[in-house]
Design a protein around this motif. Structure first.
Motif, mmCIF file in Angstrom:
data_model
loop_
_atom_site.group_PDB
_atom_site.id
_atom_site.type_symbol
_atom_site.label_atom_id
_atom_site.label_comp_id
_atom_site.label_asym_id
_atom_site.label_seq_id
_atom_site.Cartn_x
_atom_site.Cartn_y
_atom_site.Cartn_z
ATOM 1 N N THR A 77 2.508 2.423 -8.114
ATOM 2 C CA THR A 77 2.450 3.105 -6.327
ATOM 3 C C THR A 77 3.894 3.308 -5.996
ATOM 4 O O THR A 77 3.841 3.999 -5.410
ATOM 5 C CB THR A 77 1.903 1.792 -6.510
ATOM 6 N N LEU A 78 4.586 2.104 -6.445
ATOM 7 C CA LEU A 78 6.190 2.558 -6.194
ATOM 8 C C LEU A 78 6.567 4.119 -6.664
ATOM 9 O O LEU A 78 7.069 4.928 -5.792
ATOM 10 C CB LEU A 78 7.030 1.905 -6.883
ATOM 11 N N CYS A 79 5.755 4.950 -7.720
ATOM 12 C CA CYS A 79 6.137 6.656 -8.279
ATOM 13 C C CYS A 79 5.073 7.829 -6.699
ATOM 14 O O CYS A 79 6.026 8.206 -6.649
ATOM 15 C CB CYS A 79 5.427 6.991 -8.802
ATOM 16 N N MET A 80 4.814 7.058 -5.767
ATOM 17 C CA MET A 80 4.311 7.864 -4.605
ATOM 18 C C MET A 80 4.053 6.580 -3.623
ATOM 19 O O MET A 80 3.468 7.468 -2.551
ATOM 20 C CB MET A 80 2.346 7.156 -4.732
ATOM 21 N N ALA A 81 5.092 6.473 -3.630
ATOM 22 C CA ALA A 81 6.617 6.139 -2.316
ATOM 23 C C ALA A 81 6.636 7.229 -1.029
ATOM 24 O O ALA A 81 6.273 6.452 -0.016
ATOM 25 C CB ALA A 81 7.144 4.901 -2.900
ATOM 26 N N ASP A 82 6.933 8.318 -1.567
ATOM 27 C CA ASP A 82 7.271 9.086 -0.709
ATOM 28 C C ASP A 82 6.671 9.994 -0.351
ATOM 29 O O ASP A 82 6.374 11.062 0.454
ATOM 30 C CB ASP A 82 8.515 10.427 -1.871
#
Length: 469
Positions: free
Chosen positions: A163-168
């Motif tokens: 999820t943090l990788c897809m934050a942008d």
């Protein structure tokens, strides 16, 4: 944790291939999901880190898949998706598919993002680096394989790191005026439009999906354009007015054609939002397991049989049944017949025996299907009022005392919620923003109190519903 080192013994996993869903080709390796079995102590340690990392990330608006940060968030995610595609307007619903999403996460990019965007520094950053490095997996017969990238499926922290990788991605989608919702690697795009704006909406969606593909390629992820699913959701009359040439999404060399129904986290959503296909699939699965249980019921005691029926039948009926509120009676009656058949299996009675309702309510203490949907909606609203549900659902539960139209009313001192206006009874009334506050306002005052703890609230609510039989 104070040393910033993750034990090497906890990094050895045993991989197991599981079929993603029934009906797929067994010979195609793409249809399998590798799940890693890890030591029990490893998951305990990950759970501690998960809670502390969650406390660090609270209030960060860049988290796209905030659904993975709350308990029971999968059901909340389906409820919110139903809210987005409903409401009486025509909506386009695009399900994106990522190729080996968890296995393609680059460790260096993840560590850089944790440090720059989410301010994870020092010993915590060192612990995450140790947690990701030098991981291995094997099956029963294979050699040890070292994992150079990915967050293996089966980890407690895996969905959160993805999820943090897809934050942008949320900021990129917002440029096109669209809504994004994600649950781990299940990502959906939403866009509402009028019937005369179908051409511009499809073009807008094409440009957005292509831009997402470029962004994922830059972040070492891959978007499967050939597996992207498209659904236009509205009334059957509005969907019949659309021309076939507009129902195709051209994504470079691949083409995404509109589907009559798509599956979102286990719920089949059709074009007319009737959920008839979903209920039929659930009923077929329940009847299959009931037939299997009838063959072995003589070998089981009553408690074991009741437990098995609850696991394979009642749980399937209750899963995401909040979206069925307001559906046609012909749809919900199918589930009620399955529930009656399950009660007959537990009590060893026949179909035409007398006292079926008494057995269902007094002996088994089971609620009917409409009351089960009422129960699930009321509990979800209670979560929203106590901060246990994600923010995207809590925002729809607004106290009526704060609204301008309720300040001078005699009922403004009660714990009521504001019910917004809606357009159509068939679609707008079924949205969570309408049906959730409506269900809460219909509760008695001694139950509809947000300060009651959730376990006590569930007991009082079930007692209240059972007393009406």
């Amino acid at each position: 944790m104070t040393t910033g080192c993750f034990p090497a013994e906890f990094k050895e996993a045993i991989a197991q291939l599981l079929l993603k869903r029934d009906g797929l080709n067994l010979s195609d390796l793409k249809n399998y999901r590798p799940v890693c079995n890890l030591p029990f102590l490893s998951k305990l340690l990950e759970r501690v880190v998960w809670s502390r990392l969650l406390a660090h990330l609270v209030g960060n608006s860049r988290i796209v898949g905030s659904t993975v940060l709350k308990p029971r968030s999968q059901r909340c995610s389906v409820t919110y998706c139903w809210q987005l595609i409903g409401g009486g307007q025509m909506s386009v619903f695009c399900l994106l598919d990522l190729s080996a999403a968890f296995d393609a996460v680059d460790h260096d990019l993840l560590l850089q993002r944790l440090e720059r965007q989410f301010r994870l520094c020092g010993t915590a950053h060192q612990w995450v680096r140790s947690y990701l490095s030098c991981r291995t997996f094997r099956d029963v017969m294979s050699f040890v394989v070292y994992v150079m990238c990915s967050v293996p499926q089966g980890l407690v922290l895996g969905p959160l790191f993805f999820t943090l990788c897809m934050a942008d991605l949320a900021d990129r989608v917002a440029r096109y005026g669209m809504s994004l919702h994600a649950y781990a690697d299940d990502t959906q795009l939403y866009l509402r439009f009028c019937c005369n704006g179908i051409v511009s909406s499809v073009d807008q969606l094409e440009r957005c999906v292509l831009d997402i593909g470029h962004w994922m390629s830059a972040n070492r992820l891959k978007l499967n354009a050939d597996k992207t699913e498209l659904l236009f959701a509205s009334s059957s009359r509005s969907c019949a007015m659309l021309s076939g040439k507009y129902l195709v999404l051209q994504l470079g060399a691949d083409t995404a054609v509109t589907c009559s129904h798509v599956r979102l986290l286990g719920v089949d959503i059709s074009t007319d939002l009737s959920l008839d296909h979903h209920v039929s699939r659930v009923c077929a699965g329940c009847y299959y397991y009931l037939c299997q249980l009838r063959r072995i019921w003589r070998s089981l005691d009553s408690n074991s049989l009741a437990t098995l029926v609850y696991v394979v039948v009642n749980y399937r009926i209750d899963y995401c049944n909040a979206v069925l509120d307001g559906a046609l009676r012909t749809v919900t009656d199918k589930l009620q017949r399955v529930l009656n058949a399950a009660a007959r299996v537990v009590t060893s009675t026949r179909k035409f025996d007398r006292g079926q309702d008494q057995i269902l309510h007094d002996e088994l203490h089971w609620l009917d299907v409409p009351d089960r949907m009422f129960f699930k909606l009321a509990v979800t609203v209670h979560w929203c009022l106590n901060g246990r549900a994600p923010l995207y659902l809590s925002d729809y539960c607004v106290p009526a005392a704060g609204a301008d139209t309720w300040r001078q009313l005699c009922s403004s001192n009660r714990q009521l919620l504001a019910v917004p206006r809606y357009r159509l009874n068939t679609y707008g009334r079924r949205a969570f923003s309408v049906v959730g506050p409506t269900v809460w306002n219909s509760l008695p005052d001694f139950i509809g109190e947000p300060t009651i703890i959730v376990d006590c609230f569930r007991r009082l609510l079930k007692t209240y519903l059972s007393a009406r039989y």
